[in-house]
Scaffold this motif. Structure first.
Motif, PDB file in Angstrom:
ATOM      1  N   LEU A 166      44.230  31.649  41.094  1.00  0.00           N
ATOM      2  CA  LEU A 166      45.438  32.355  41.525  1.00  0.00           C
ATOM      3  C   LEU A 166      45.827  31.941  42.948  1.00  0.00           C
ATOM      4  N   ILE A 167      44.851  31.863  43.860  1.00  0.00           N
ATOM      5  CA  ILE A 167      45.151  31.468  45.246  1.00  0.00           C
ATOM      6  C   ILE A 167      45.717  30.047  45.279  1.00  0.00           C
ATOM      7  N   HIS A 168      45.106  29.122  44.526  1.00  0.00           N
ATOM      8  CA  HIS A 168      45.589  27.738  44.491  1.00  0.00           C
ATOM      9  C   HIS A 168      47.002  27.644  43.924  1.00  0.00           C
ATOM     10  N   VAL A 169      47.249  28.353  42.822  1.00  0.00           N
ATOM     11  CA  VAL A 169      48.567  28.301  42.173  1.00  0.00           C
ATOM     12  C   VAL A 169      49.646  28.845  43.115  1.00  0.00           C
ATOM     13  N   GLU A 170      49.360  29.977  43.761  1.00  0.00           N
ATOM     14  CA  GLU A 170      50.348  30.586  44.664  1.00  0.00           C
ATOM     15  C   GLU A 170      50.563  29.743  45.914  1.00  0.00           C
ATOM     16  N   SER A 204      37.110  45.872  23.150  1.00  0.00           N
ATOM     17  CA  SER A 204      37.834  46.704  24.128  1.00  0.00           C
ATOM     18  C   SER A 204      37.005  46.911  25.387  1.00  0.00           C
ATOM     19  N   CYS A 205      35.711  47.144  25.197  1.00  0.00           N
ATOM     20  CA  CYS A 205      34.810  47.324  26.354  1.00  0.00           C
ATOM     21  C   CYS A 205      34.845  46.092  27.248  1.00  0.00           C
ATOM     22  N   PHE A 206      34.797  44.919  26.621  1.00  0.00           N
ATOM     23  CA  PHE A 206      34.793  43.679  27.403  1.00  0.00           C
ATOM     24  C   PHE A 206      36.102  43.507  28.163  1.00  0.00           C
ATOM     25  N   GLN A 207      37.221  43.792  27.518  1.00  0.00           N
ATOM     26  CA  GLN A 207      38.510  43.630  28.192  1.00  0.00           C
ATOM     27  C   GLN A 207      38.652  44.604  29.366  1.00  0.00           C
ATOM     28  N   ILE A 208      38.130  45.813  29.192  1.00  0.00           N
ATOM     29  CA  ILE A 208      38.151  46.796  30.290  1.00  0.00           C
ATOM     30  C   ILE A 208      37.279  46.308  31.446  1.00  0.00           C
ATOM     31  N   ALA A 209      36.090  45.779  31.104  1.00  0.00           N
ATOM     32  CA  ALA A 209      35.184  45.263  32.138  1.00  0.00           C
ATOM     33  C   ALA A 209      35.800  44.080  32.867  1.00  0.00           C
ATOM     34  N   ALA A 210      36.440  43.194  32.115  1.00  0.00           N
ATOM     35  CA  ALA A 210      37.065  42.010  32.725  1.00  0.00           C
ATOM     36  C   ALA A 210      38.163  42.423  33.696  1.00  0.00           C
ATOM     37  N   LYS A 211      38.974  43.410  33.290  1.00  0.00           N
ATOM     38  CA  LYS A 211      40.046  43.870  34.191  1.00  0.00           C
ATOM     39  C   LYS A 211      39.464  44.566  35.420  1.00  0.00           C
ATOM     40  N   HIS A 212      38.381  45.317  35.234  1.00  0.00           N
ATOM     41  CA  HIS A 212      37.730  45.992  36.363  1.00  0.00           C
ATOM     42  C   HIS A 212      37.293  44.977  37.410  1.00  0.00           C
ATOM     43  N   TRP A 213      36.625  43.915  36.979  1.00  0.00           N
ATOM     44  CA  TRP A 213      36.071  42.939  37.928  1.00  0.00           C
ATOM     45  C   TRP A 213      37.135  42.025  38.514  1.00  0.00           C
ATOM     46  N   THR A 214      38.083  41.587  37.690  1.00  0.00           N
ATOM     47  CA  THR A 214      39.046  40.584  38.162  1.00  0.00           C
ATOM     48  C   THR A 214      40.323  41.209  38.724  1.00  0.00           C
ATOM     49  N   THR A 215      40.622  42.445  38.342  1.00  0.00           N
ATOM     50  CA  THR A 215      41.870  43.165  38.641  1.00  0.00           C
ATOM     51  C   THR A 215      43.085  42.510  37.980  1.00  0.00           C
ATOM     52  N   LEU A 216      42.859  41.591  37.050  1.00  0.00           N
ATOM     53  CA  LEU A 216      43.945  40.916  36.348  1.00  0.00           C
ATOM     54  C   LEU A 216      44.066  41.469  34.924  1.00  0.00           C
ATOM     55  N   ASP A 217      45.304  41.672  34.493  1.00  0.00           N
ATOM     56  CA  ASP A 217      45.549  42.162  33.137  1.00  0.00           C
ATOM     57  C   ASP A 217      45.821  40.950  32.248  1.00  0.00           C
ATOM     58  N   MET A 218      44.732  40.290  31.822  1.00  0.00           N
ATOM     59  CA  MET A 218      44.857  39.070  31.029  1.00  0.00           C
ATOM     60  C   MET A 218      44.147  39.250  29.696  1.00  0.00           C
ATOM     61  N   THR A 219      44.623  38.537  28.688  1.00  0.00           N
ATOM     62  CA  THR A 219      43.933  38.570  27.409  1.00  0.00           C
ATOM     63  C   THR A 219      42.744  37.618  27.446  1.00  0.00           C
ATOM     64  N   THR A 220      41.822  37.838  26.524  1.00  0.00           N
ATOM     65  CA  THR A 220      40.677  36.945  26.394  1.00  0.00           C
ATOM     66  C   THR A 220      41.142  35.517  26.144  1.00  0.00           C
ATOM     67  N   PRO A 222      46.872  41.016  41.779  1.00  0.00           N
ATOM     68  CA  PRO A 222      48.337  41.082  41.656  1.00  0.00           C
ATOM     69  C   PRO A 222      49.019  41.431  42.988  1.00  0.00           C
ATOM     70  N   GLU A 223      48.380  42.265  43.809  1.00  0.00           N
ATOM     71  CA  GLU A 223      48.935  42.577  45.139  1.00  0.00           C
ATOM     72  C   GLU A 223      48.905  41.347  46.039  1.00  0.00           C
ATOM     73  N   LEU A 224      47.807  40.600  45.974  1.00  0.00           N
ATOM     74  CA  LEU A 224      47.710  39.360  46.750  1.00  0.00           C
ATOM     75  C   LEU A 224      48.831  38.405  46.347  1.00  0.00           C
ATOM     76  N   ARG A 225      49.045  38.256  45.047  1.00  0.00           N
ATOM     77  CA  ARG A 225      50.110  37.364  44.558  1.00  0.00           C
ATOM     78  C   ARG A 225      51.463  37.808  45.113  1.00  0.00           C
ATOM     79  N   ALA A 226      51.738  39.111  45.069  1.00  0.00           N
ATOM     80  CA  ALA A 226      53.017  39.633  45.576  1.00  0.00           C
ATOM     81  C   ALA A 226      53.149  39.392  47.085  1.00  0.00           C
ATOM     82  N   ASP A 227      52.048  39.584  47.835  1.00  0.00           N
ATOM     83  CA  ASP A 227      52.070  39.357  49.289  1.00  0.00           C
ATOM     84  C   ASP A 227      52.432  37.907  49.616  1.00  0.00           C
TER      85      ASP A 227
END
Length: 323
Positions: free
Chosen positions: A271-275, A13-29, A305-310
């Protein structure tokens, strides 16, 4: 005992919280591990296309490792290569951007006391103090020759310096590795599109840097979720990148000390390349690269996620206005 979070209570759980903090993405491991393996395969295929000798991917990696140990690049030459790369990028920037950075950039040596345990370079924005600064680490210059150009593009233009010094009315406050490091990795491939790499070897340096960045998406969950030892992480990177053991040890220790941060580079760029590809398909001949870059860069730092929406809003609105 794992050196990372995997043996700690609630470590996953700690790792998933840290990953979301740094990447701002809500992704699974599982999701970013899958992307990591996919990117490693894509980048190895890309590297094969540059090969004029033959022998498969392992032979190319072996030759590039040998080059990194055997060339006779000096500290002065390493700095000159970086300065020339930044000059080319500065001249080419108007091909891909509507505006120029508000101030220039200098290349300087990283202080000697910081060189032994530091990566190849850093960018300092020095906002309000005139020019930005690319602090280059000239220690082990032969080892750093292969990626000298790609790291200059990452740290300076069209990477961190262009982002930092791009004219904008309001800059969002805060630091977000997902968008900032994602942009800098994206800038490395944009430099390739602009023809900025001076030789095939330097293009190979770009691709092997992407192998390095993609391997993090496998190594971090390996350490923090799957209980990998430090040595297993090192061996994975020795197999899948051209970095020296010294460089890899610095990297792996960073992944152990800062869970999740290194994931932001390739996930943000991906994400930038895909969008961008989705926007190109939607707009076809009406796609404008300079306008696309304005949509990404001008609003400044915000969650991915905001960048993707923009980007998607811009593409949809542009589609309507052109028809």
């Amino acid at each position: 005992i794992s050196p990372a979070l995997s043996d700690i209570e609630n470590g996953t759980s700690c790792f998933q919280i840290a990953a979301k903090h740094w990447t701002t993405l809500d992704m699974t491991t599982d999701e970013f591990e899958r992307i990591g393996h996919q990117l490693l395969e894509e980048k190895k295929a890309e590297l094969l296309l540059t090969d004029e000798v033959g022998g498969g991917i392992s032979k190319i990696l072996e030759r590039l490792r040998e080059f990194s140990q055997m060339n006779d690049t000096t500290r002065t030459q390493l700095i000159e290569i970086s300065e020339k790369a930044i000059e080319r990028a500065t001249k080419a920037a108007p091909l891909a951007f509507n505006q120029s950075p508000s101030h220039g950039i200098d290349v300087a040596e990283l202080p000697l006391y910081r060189q032994a345990g530091s990566p190849a370079g850093y960018y300092l924005a020095r906002q309000g103090l005139g020019k930005g600064q690319y602090l280059i680490n000239p220690s082990r210059p032969s080892e750093r020759r292969l990626m000298a150009e790609v790291i200059a593009f990452h740290e300076a233009l069209p990477g961190h310096h262009l982002w930092s010094a791009y004219p904008r009315k309001n800059e969002s406050v805060g630091h977000n590795s997902g968008i900032l490091e994602g942009w800098a990795i994206y800038a490395e491939t944009l430099s390739d599109e602009l023809g900025l790499y001076s030789t095939t070897l330097d293009r190979q340096g770009m691709i092997t840097k992407h192998l390095w960045a993609a391997s993090r998406l496998v190594v971090e969950p390996g350490l923090h979720i799957h209980g990998w030892s430090r040595e297993r992480a090192i061996q994975f990177m020795l197999t899948n990148t051209v970095l020296s053991r010294t460089e890899i040890e610095i990297e792996v220790d960073r992944y152990i000390a800062m869970p999740g941060q290194s994931l932001s580079y390739m996930l943000g760029a991906n994400l930038i390349h895909v969008e961008r590809e989705m926007a190109k398909k939607l707009l076809d001949e009406d796609f404008n690269l300079k306008l696309f870059h304005d949509i990404v860069v001008v609003p400044g730092v915000r969650p991915l996620p905001e960048l993707r929406a923009d980007i998607r809003d811009w593409a949809r609105n542009a589609k309507v206005s052109h028809h």
